[in-house]
Design an enzyme around this catalytic site. Sequence first.
Site, PDB file in Angstrom:
ATOM      1  CB  SER A 240      -0.950  -0.052   1.208  1.00 49.72           C
ATOM      2  OG  SER A 240      -1.968   0.910   1.092  1.00 49.72           O
TER       3      SER A 240
ATOM      4  CG  ASP B 170      -7.289  -2.691  -3.145  1.00 45.59           C
ATOM      5  OD1 ASP B 170      -6.306  -3.335  -2.750  1.00 45.59           O
ATOM      6  OD2 ASP B 170      -7.588  -1.565  -2.702  1.00 45.59           O
TER       7      ASP B 170
ATOM      8  CG  HIS C  32      -6.094  -2.050   0.581  1.00 44.65           C
ATOM      9  ND1 HIS C  32      -5.269  -1.958  -0.521  1.00 44.65           N
ATOM     10  CD2 HIS C  32      -5.473  -1.347   1.571  1.00 44.65           C
ATOM     11  CE1 HIS C  32      -4.208  -1.228  -0.230  1.00 44.65           C
ATOM     12  NE2 HIS C  32      -4.301  -0.846   1.033  1.00 44.65           N
TER      13      HIS C  32
END
Length: 288
Positions: free
Chosen positions: A101, A214, A269
Amino acid sequence: APPLLRHVVSVLPLLLLLGPSSAHGYKPVIIVHGILDGPEQFKNLSGFINEVHPGTEVQIISLFNDCESMKPLLIQVPEFRKAIEKIMNARPEGVHVLCFSQGGLVCRAVLSTTPNHNVHTFISLSSPLAGQYGDTDYLKWLPGCVKKTAFLFCYNKVGQHFSFCDYWNDPHHRARYLKGNTFLPPINGEIPHQHLKENFLRIKKMVLIGGPDDGVITPWQSSHFGFYDSNEDVVEMRNQAFYKNDTFGLKTLDARGDVSVCVQSGVKHTHWHSNFTVFKTCIEKWLI
Protein backbone atom coordinates in the site's frame (compact mmCIF):
# COMPACT_ATOMS: atom_id res chain seq x y z
CA ALA A 1 39.41 -39.91 3.00
CA PRO A 2 38.00 -38.71 6.36
CA PRO A 3 34.16 -39.13 6.73
CA LEU A 4 33.55 -35.35 6.75
CA LEU A 5 35.50 -34.86 3.52
CA ARG A 6 33.66 -37.76 1.87
CA HIS A 7 30.34 -36.16 2.90
CA VAL A 8 31.34 -32.77 1.44
CA VAL A 9 32.43 -34.38 -1.82
CA SER A 10 29.18 -36.37 -2.04
CA VAL A 11 26.87 -33.38 -1.60
CA LEU A 12 28.88 -30.91 -3.70
CA PRO A 13 27.30 -31.97 -7.04
CA LEU A 14 23.85 -31.55 -5.50
CA LEU A 15 24.66 -28.05 -4.26
CA LEU A 16 25.96 -27.08 -7.69
CA LEU A 17 22.83 -28.50 -9.31
CA LEU A 18 20.53 -26.61 -6.98
CA GLY A 19 22.31 -23.35 -7.70
CA PRO A 20 23.29 -20.36 -5.62
CA SER A 21 19.95 -19.77 -3.90
CA SER A 22 19.99 -23.16 -2.21
CA ALA A 23 23.74 -23.35 -1.69
CA HIS A 24 24.11 -19.91 -0.12
CA GLY A 25 20.64 -19.16 1.18
CA TYR A 26 17.85 -16.93 -0.07
CA LYS A 27 18.27 -13.18 -0.26
CA PRO A 28 16.92 -11.29 2.76
CA VAL A 29 13.43 -9.82 2.42
CA ILE A 30 12.67 -6.34 3.75
CA ILE A 31 8.98 -5.61 4.35
CA VAL A 32 7.60 -2.06 4.51
CA HIS A 33 4.08 -1.65 5.88
CA GLY A 34 1.28 0.61 4.65
CA ILE A 35 -0.84 3.37 6.11
CA LEU A 36 -2.40 2.80 9.54
CA ASP A 37 -0.66 -0.50 10.15
CA GLY A 38 2.71 -1.83 11.30
CA PRO A 39 4.85 -4.96 11.68
CA GLU A 40 2.14 -6.86 13.57
CA GLN A 41 0.01 -7.14 10.42
CA PHE A 42 2.80 -8.88 8.49
CA LYS A 43 3.45 -11.92 10.66
CA ASN A 44 1.44 -14.11 8.29
CA LEU A 45 3.44 -12.93 5.29
CA SER A 46 6.72 -13.49 7.11
CA GLY A 47 5.49 -16.98 8.00
CA PHE A 48 4.59 -17.72 4.37
CA ILE A 49 8.09 -16.75 3.26
CA ASN A 50 9.79 -19.04 5.78
CA GLU A 51 7.36 -21.86 5.09
CA VAL A 52 8.37 -22.08 1.41
CA HIS A 53 11.94 -20.74 1.74
CA PRO A 54 13.15 -21.94 5.17
CA GLY A 55 15.82 -19.83 6.76
CA THR A 56 15.06 -16.65 4.83
CA GLU A 57 15.90 -13.55 6.81
CA VAL A 58 12.77 -11.39 6.93
CA GLN A 59 13.03 -7.88 8.34
CA ILE A 60 9.77 -5.99 8.89
CA ILE A 61 10.74 -2.38 9.42
CA SER A 62 9.16 -0.86 12.51
CA LEU A 63 8.94 2.83 11.70
CA PHE A 64 5.99 5.24 11.50
CA ASN A 65 3.59 2.55 12.66
CA ASP A 66 -0.19 2.96 12.90
CA CYS A 67 -1.18 6.65 13.30
CA GLU A 68 2.44 7.72 12.84
CA SER A 69 2.08 6.54 9.24
CA MET A 70 0.03 9.66 8.54
CA LYS A 71 3.13 11.84 8.82
CA PRO A 72 4.39 13.41 5.56
CA LEU A 73 6.20 10.96 3.30
CA LEU A 74 9.03 13.45 2.88
CA ILE A 75 9.69 12.93 6.60
CA GLN A 76 9.18 9.17 6.49
CA VAL A 77 11.32 8.35 3.45
CA PRO A 78 14.72 9.44 4.89
CA GLU A 79 14.14 7.33 8.01
CA PHE A 80 13.08 4.28 6.01
CA ARG A 81 16.11 4.84 3.77
CA LYS A 82 18.45 4.73 6.78
CA ALA A 83 16.88 1.49 8.01
CA ILE A 84 16.96 -0.15 4.57
CA GLU A 85 20.53 1.01 3.88
CA LYS A 86 21.69 -0.50 7.17
CA ILE A 87 20.31 -3.89 6.13
CA MET A 88 21.63 -3.58 2.56
CA ASN A 89 25.14 -2.68 3.71
CA ALA A 90 25.32 -5.90 5.70
CA ARG A 91 24.01 -7.96 2.76
CA PRO A 92 26.33 -7.50 -0.24
CA GLU A 93 24.54 -10.31 -2.10
CA GLY A 94 21.49 -8.04 -2.38
CA VAL A 95 18.02 -7.89 -0.87
CA HIS A 96 14.38 -7.97 -1.93
CA VAL A 97 11.90 -5.30 -0.79
CA LEU A 98 8.22 -6.15 -0.41
CA CYS A 99 6.14 -3.04 0.17
CA PHE A 100 2.42 -2.81 0.89
CA SER A 101 0.00 0.00 0.00
CA GLN A 102 1.49 3.38 1.02
CA GLY A 103 4.70 1.46 1.69
CA GLY A 104 5.06 0.90 -2.06
CA LEU A 105 5.42 4.64 -2.55
CA VAL A 106 7.88 4.86 0.34
CA CYS A 107 9.96 2.13 -1.29
CA ARG A 108 9.81 3.76 -4.72
CA ALA A 109 11.09 6.99 -3.21
CA VAL A 110 13.86 5.16 -1.36
CA LEU A 111 14.93 3.30 -4.51
CA SER A 112 14.89 6.48 -6.59
CA THR A 113 16.96 8.51 -4.14
CA THR A 114 19.50 5.92 -2.98
CA PRO A 115 22.69 5.67 -5.07
CA ASN A 116 24.35 2.26 -5.21
CA HIS A 117 21.50 0.39 -3.54
CA ASN A 118 21.51 -3.38 -4.02
CA VAL A 119 17.79 -4.13 -4.14
CA HIS A 120 17.25 -7.06 -6.49
CA THR A 121 13.45 -7.30 -6.64
CA PHE A 122 10.94 -4.60 -5.71
CA ILE A 123 7.55 -6.15 -5.03
CA SER A 124 4.71 -3.62 -4.80
CA LEU A 125 1.67 -5.13 -3.09
CA SER A 126 -1.50 -3.17 -3.86
CA SER A 127 0.14 0.24 -3.78
CA PRO A 128 -1.27 3.47 -5.29
CA LEU A 129 1.82 3.88 -7.44
CA ALA A 130 0.22 6.36 -9.84
CA GLY A 131 -1.75 8.07 -7.07
CA GLN A 132 -5.14 7.86 -5.42
CA TYR A 133 -8.42 9.48 -6.38
CA GLY A 134 -11.53 8.09 -4.77
CA ASP A 135 -13.72 7.90 -1.67
CA THR A 136 -12.34 5.25 0.66
CA ASP A 137 -12.31 4.52 4.38
CA TYR A 138 -9.03 6.42 4.58
CA LEU A 139 -10.91 9.67 3.96
CA LYS A 140 -12.90 9.33 7.19
CA TRP A 141 -10.21 11.24 9.09
CA LEU A 142 -11.01 14.26 6.92
CA PRO A 143 -14.48 15.45 8.02
CA GLY A 144 -16.91 16.06 5.20
CA CYS A 145 -14.31 15.32 2.56
CA VAL A 146 -15.25 13.73 -0.73
CA LYS A 147 -13.03 13.14 -3.70
CA LYS A 148 -14.19 16.22 -5.63
CA THR A 149 -13.12 18.63 -2.91
CA ALA A 150 -10.13 16.84 -1.34
CA PHE A 151 -7.73 18.80 -3.56
CA LEU A 152 -8.67 22.00 -1.69
CA PHE A 153 -7.22 20.47 1.46
CA CYS A 154 -4.43 18.36 0.00
CA TYR A 155 -2.76 20.80 -2.36
CA ASN A 156 -1.61 23.30 0.24
CA LYS A 157 0.91 23.41 3.09
CA VAL A 158 -1.57 22.12 5.66
CA GLY A 159 -2.65 19.13 3.57
CA GLN A 160 0.91 18.19 2.73
CA HIS A 161 1.42 17.41 6.41
CA PHE A 162 -0.66 14.27 5.90
CA SER A 163 0.78 11.32 4.01
CA PHE A 164 -2.49 10.60 2.24
CA CYS A 165 -2.28 13.96 0.46
CA ASP A 166 1.21 13.16 -0.79
CA TYR A 167 -0.26 10.85 -3.41
CA TRP A 168 -3.68 12.43 -3.91
CA ASN A 169 -3.83 12.81 -7.69
CA ASP A 170 -6.91 14.74 -8.81
CA PRO A 171 -7.19 14.35 -12.61
CA HIS A 172 -9.44 17.43 -12.80
CA HIS A 173 -6.88 19.74 -11.18
CA ARG A 174 -3.63 18.76 -12.85
CA ALA A 175 -1.90 22.14 -12.50
CA ARG A 176 -2.68 22.32 -8.78
CA TYR A 177 -1.47 18.74 -8.33
CA LEU A 178 1.87 19.53 -9.97
CA LYS A 179 2.31 22.69 -7.94
CA GLY A 180 0.83 21.66 -4.60
CA ASN A 181 1.81 17.99 -4.27
CA THR A 182 5.40 17.92 -3.07
CA PHE A 183 5.89 14.14 -3.16
CA LEU A 184 4.37 12.21 -6.07
CA PRO A 185 5.19 14.52 -9.02
CA PRO A 186 8.95 14.47 -8.27
CA ILE A 187 8.94 10.68 -7.73
CA ASN A 188 7.07 10.22 -11.03
CA GLY A 189 9.53 12.53 -12.74
CA GLU A 190 6.65 14.83 -13.64
CA ILE A 191 8.83 17.48 -12.00
CA PRO A 192 12.57 17.03 -12.69
CA HIS A 193 14.43 15.15 -9.96
CA GLN A 194 18.18 14.51 -10.02
CA HIS A 195 19.43 10.93 -10.49
CA LEU A 196 15.88 9.55 -10.21
CA LYS A 197 16.24 7.25 -13.21
CA GLU A 198 19.70 5.80 -12.71
CA ASN A 199 18.98 4.96 -9.06
CA PHE A 200 15.63 3.34 -9.78
CA LEU A 201 17.01 1.26 -12.63
CA ARG A 202 19.48 -0.50 -10.33
CA ILE A 203 16.67 -2.94 -9.46
CA LYS A 204 16.66 -6.20 -11.41
CA LYS A 205 12.90 -6.81 -11.31
CA MET A 206 9.69 -5.01 -10.33
CA VAL A 207 6.56 -6.97 -9.48
CA LEU A 208 3.22 -5.11 -9.48
CA ILE A 209 0.36 -6.79 -7.62
CA GLY A 210 -3.25 -5.60 -7.39
CA GLY A 211 -6.81 -6.44 -8.29
CA PRO A 212 -10.31 -5.15 -9.09
CA ASP A 213 -11.87 -6.01 -5.71
CA ASP A 214 -9.32 -4.13 -3.60
CA GLY A 215 -11.86 -1.55 -2.44
CA VAL A 216 -9.31 1.05 -1.31
CA ILE A 217 -6.81 1.76 -4.11
CA THR A 218 -8.71 3.94 -6.58
CA PRO A 219 -8.53 3.30 -9.41
CA TRP A 220 -7.27 -0.19 -8.58
CA GLN A 221 -5.13 -0.04 -11.74
CA SER A 222 -2.93 2.48 -9.93
CA SER A 223 -1.28 -0.59 -8.41
CA HIS A 224 -0.04 -1.27 -11.97
CA PHE A 225 0.77 2.40 -12.78
CA GLY A 226 -2.58 2.96 -14.52
CA PHE A 227 -4.63 6.05 -13.66
CA TYR A 228 -7.59 8.23 -14.60
CA ASP A 229 -7.55 10.82 -17.34
CA SER A 230 -9.62 13.99 -17.02
CA ASN A 231 -12.75 12.02 -17.99
CA GLU A 232 -12.04 9.48 -15.24
CA ASP A 233 -11.34 6.78 -17.82
CA VAL A 234 -8.45 4.56 -16.79
CA VAL A 235 -5.31 4.96 -18.90
CA GLU A 236 -3.06 1.92 -18.55
CA MET A 237 0.63 2.11 -17.69
CA ARG A 238 2.12 2.10 -21.19
CA ASN A 239 -0.04 5.06 -22.23
CA GLN A 240 0.88 7.22 -19.25
CA ALA A 241 3.07 10.25 -19.99
CA PHE A 242 5.60 9.27 -17.32
CA TYR A 243 5.98 5.91 -19.09
CA LYS A 244 6.18 7.30 -22.63
CA ASN A 245 8.71 9.92 -21.54
CA ASP A 246 10.56 7.38 -19.38
CA THR A 247 10.83 10.01 -16.67
CA PHE A 248 11.97 7.66 -13.90
CA GLY A 249 12.97 4.56 -15.87
CA LEU A 250 9.69 2.62 -16.04
CA LYS A 251 9.76 2.28 -19.84
CA THR A 252 13.38 1.14 -19.78
CA LEU A 253 12.65 -1.41 -17.06
CA ASP A 254 9.68 -2.71 -19.06
CA ALA A 255 11.76 -2.90 -22.27
CA ARG A 256 14.29 -4.98 -20.35
CA GLY A 257 11.48 -7.44 -19.60
CA ASP A 258 11.77 -6.74 -15.90
CA VAL A 259 8.23 -5.59 -15.07
CA SER A 260 5.90 -8.37 -13.95
CA VAL A 261 2.18 -7.69 -13.40
CA CYS A 262 -0.01 -9.93 -11.28
CA VAL A 263 -3.79 -9.40 -11.11
CA GLN A 264 -5.79 -11.19 -8.41
CA SER A 265 -9.57 -10.91 -8.11
CA GLY A 266 -11.53 -11.35 -4.91
CA VAL A 267 -8.94 -9.82 -2.57
CA LYS A 268 -9.83 -6.92 -0.27
CA HIS A 269 -7.16 -4.34 0.45
CA THR A 270 -6.33 -5.41 4.00
CA HIS A 271 -6.13 -9.09 3.01
CA TRP A 272 -3.32 -8.96 0.43
CA HIS A 273 -0.53 -9.75 2.87
CA SER A 274 -2.36 -12.59 4.61
CA ASN A 275 -3.67 -14.38 1.49
CA PHE A 276 -1.61 -17.51 0.80
CA THR A 277 -2.92 -17.78 -2.77
CA VAL A 278 -1.64 -14.28 -3.52
CA PHE A 279 1.69 -15.23 -2.01
CA LYS A 280 2.00 -18.46 -3.99
CA THR A 281 0.80 -16.93 -7.27
CA CYS A 282 2.39 -13.50 -7.25
CA ILE A 283 5.27 -13.39 -4.76
CA GLU A 284 6.97 -16.69 -3.98
CA LYS A 285 8.84 -17.19 -7.26
CA TRP A 286 10.59 -13.83 -7.03
CA LEU A 287 12.07 -14.37 -3.56
CA ILE A 288 15.19 -16.30 -4.55
